[in-house]
Scaffold this motif. Sequence first.
Motif, PDB file in Angstrom:
ATOM      1  N   GLY A 111       0.972  -1.353  -0.264  1.00 29.52           N
ATOM      2  CA  GLY A 111      -0.037   0.232  -0.115  1.00 29.52           C
ATOM      3  C   GLY A 111       0.747   1.306  -0.057  1.00 29.52           C
ATOM      4  N   ILE A 112       1.831   1.186   0.838  1.00 30.14           N
ATOM      5  CA  ILE A 112       2.784   2.538   0.935  1.00 30.14           C
ATOM      6  C   ILE A 112       3.476   2.766  -0.657  1.00 30.14           C
ATOM      7  N   LEU A 113       3.896   1.586  -0.929  1.00 25.66           N
ATOM      8  CA  LEU A 113       4.490   1.650  -2.374  1.00 25.66           C
ATOM      9  C   LEU A 113       3.524   2.116  -3.466  1.00 25.66           C
ATOM     10  N   GLU A 343       0.044  11.875   3.604  1.00 21.69           N
ATOM     11  CA  GLU A 343       0.126  11.873   5.230  1.00 21.69           C
ATOM     12  C   GLU A 343       0.279  10.223   5.552  1.00 21.69           C
ATOM     13  N   ALA A 344      -0.307   9.360   4.699  1.00 22.70           N
ATOM     14  CA  ALA A 344      -0.245   7.965   4.833  1.00 22.70           C
ATOM     15  C   ALA A 344       1.361   7.584   4.846  1.00 22.70           C
ATOM     16  N   LEU A 345       1.780   8.087   3.809  1.00 25.66           N
ATOM     17  CA  LEU A 345       3.497   7.929   3.771  1.00 25.66           C
ATOM     18  C   LEU A 345       4.257   8.404   4.876  1.00 25.66           C
ATOM     19  N   VAL A 346       4.038   9.708   5.094  1.00 28.36           N
ATOM     20  CA  VAL A 346       4.669  10.342   6.536  1.00 28.36           C
ATOM     21  C   VAL A 346       4.299   9.688   7.428  1.00 28.36           C
ATOM     22  N   THR A 347       3.271   9.509   7.785  1.00 27.54           N
ATOM     23  CA  THR A 347       2.715   8.877   9.278  1.00 27.54           C
ATOM     24  C   THR A 347       3.254   7.377   9.373  1.00 27.54           C
ATOM     25  N   PHE A 348       3.473   6.571   8.382  1.00 29.06           N
ATOM     26  CA  PHE A 348       3.930   5.458   8.299  1.00 29.06           C
ATOM     27  C   PHE A 348       5.543   5.498   8.696  1.00 29.06           C
ATOM     28  N   LEU A 349       6.252   6.474   7.839  1.00 29.74           N
ATOM     29  CA  LEU A 349       7.767   6.811   8.394  1.00 29.74           C
ATOM     30  C   LEU A 349       8.078   7.220   9.800  1.00 29.74           C
ATOM     31  N   SER A 364       9.976  13.109   1.804  1.00 31.12           N
ATOM     32  CA  SER A 364       8.660  12.486   0.793  1.00 31.12           C
ATOM     33  C   SER A 364       8.659  13.282  -0.329  1.00 31.12           C
ATOM     34  N   ILE A 365       8.544  14.516  -0.041  1.00 33.07           N
ATOM     35  CA  ILE A 365       8.185  15.561  -1.335  1.00 33.07           C
ATOM     36  C   ILE A 365       9.216  15.617  -2.173  1.00 33.07           C
TER      37      ILE A 365
END
Length: 467
Positions: A111-113, A343-349, A364-365
């Motif tokens: 999902g993150i990918l 945000e999904a990406l950043v929250t995960f990281l 991320s950006i």
Amino acid sequence: MQMEKSSARDVPQQEVKGSVARDLFTSKLGVLAATLGSAVGLGNIWKFPYMTGTSGGAGFILVYILSVFLLGLPVLISEHAIGRTAAANPIDAFRKESKSKAPWWLIGTIGILGSFLILSFYTEVSGWVLAYIPKAIDGSIFTTDAAVTEGIFVSLITNPVTALVVQWLDLAIIGLIISLGISKGIERATKLLLPILVVLLVVVAIRSVTLPGASAGLEFLFRLDLSALTAPVILSAVGLAFFKLSTGMGVMMTYGSYFPKDLNIPNNAVKMALADMSIALLAGIAIFPAVFAMGIKPDAGPPLLFITIPTVFASMPFGQFFMIIFFVLSFIATIGAQVSLVEALVTFLQERVKMSRKVLTTVSIIALGAFGSMAALSSSTLADVKPFGLSFFDLFDFVSSNITLPIGGLFIALFAGWFWGKEKLFAALTNNGTLNNRGIVSALLVVLRFVTPVLLVIVFLHSLKII
Ligand code: PHE
């Protein structure tokens, strides 16, 4: 994650061992607005119409609608249920909720990918919407001549500099919104602006269907011709259903983790799916009659919206004013979807790497800007680079929508239907027996066990030409 923080009085904080207490959404309407903020975006106004155009019209729409109810919605409800129960990001949610050693958390990783891939082309298309705001203001796209609007669009995407600048500008805006922590404000704005966008789409649809020669467009949308339903068309309608609902990749699981305990999950999900689908259909009705009336090719592909929509505005009173509002509101709608992905990406990281949210957002950006450039340049500098016969833009779109989302969806359905445990699913969806919906949940369980996975496997095997 765009969320409304609740005060301690409104809803109790959800405490789960080993995870940070999460602020919850406050009201039913807040939840619906937030989930719709992620769902409604380019998928409705850009992807649905162009795919309908390249896939032959009504048959594609029928498969899309069936896929929403039989595939997307059950997966969406499962994501919300697992997310709220685990109160964690998708990877940790699967770690917590699966009792076996099986690597269910891989779904979260896929999902993150997937979110990374989606953003790589989504940011480019949002950049096009952004670029159309000044063009609407200076009137350069205000014409009923489709050859002119097409020329303007082509020069935007074939110029590597403008293609990159609009994408990076879009990314900078998303990055700023997230690092300034104003996504809540954006969500509140979306709540107000989304209804205005819907009203505007209704106005455009009325103009579009009353253009001379418009009826051919309505026929294209509604007269069923099943001969166009090839295996790739079916797979792309399935992919669109997942893409539209932002489901199959964990974004909606993260949203679920912020739901209040007394929210009726199936009820919210059905409302969300109906609203989202209606907005897509409305965009179709706004665009196709005009496509036929103006002599535009329905299978023009990704440029379709950008070529057609200005010609409709140019043929109505106060058209330029409405056109400016249309592109501004559409851009704001795309922000909601993009913020949910980033945000999904950043929250995960953030739950993994000990770095500040600002740093992780910036990283991320930048990574998205670098990787996404391949999509931005796919109509210019990289036009001849075609891995698997597709441009990078089409490849990222194809892989994320038609492979990662449906595969994620398949495993989420299998997890919720077979592995999570019937009691857990019932507890989550009946709010521990306090809702009077056991019948609905039982029916959903049958769908999750037998219908969703079986149909998805058939669609995959069919598109791989195995059956
Ligand atoms: N649903 C969004 C749209 O239609 C796109 C999206 C997909 C957002 C997946 C989040 C996750 O524009």
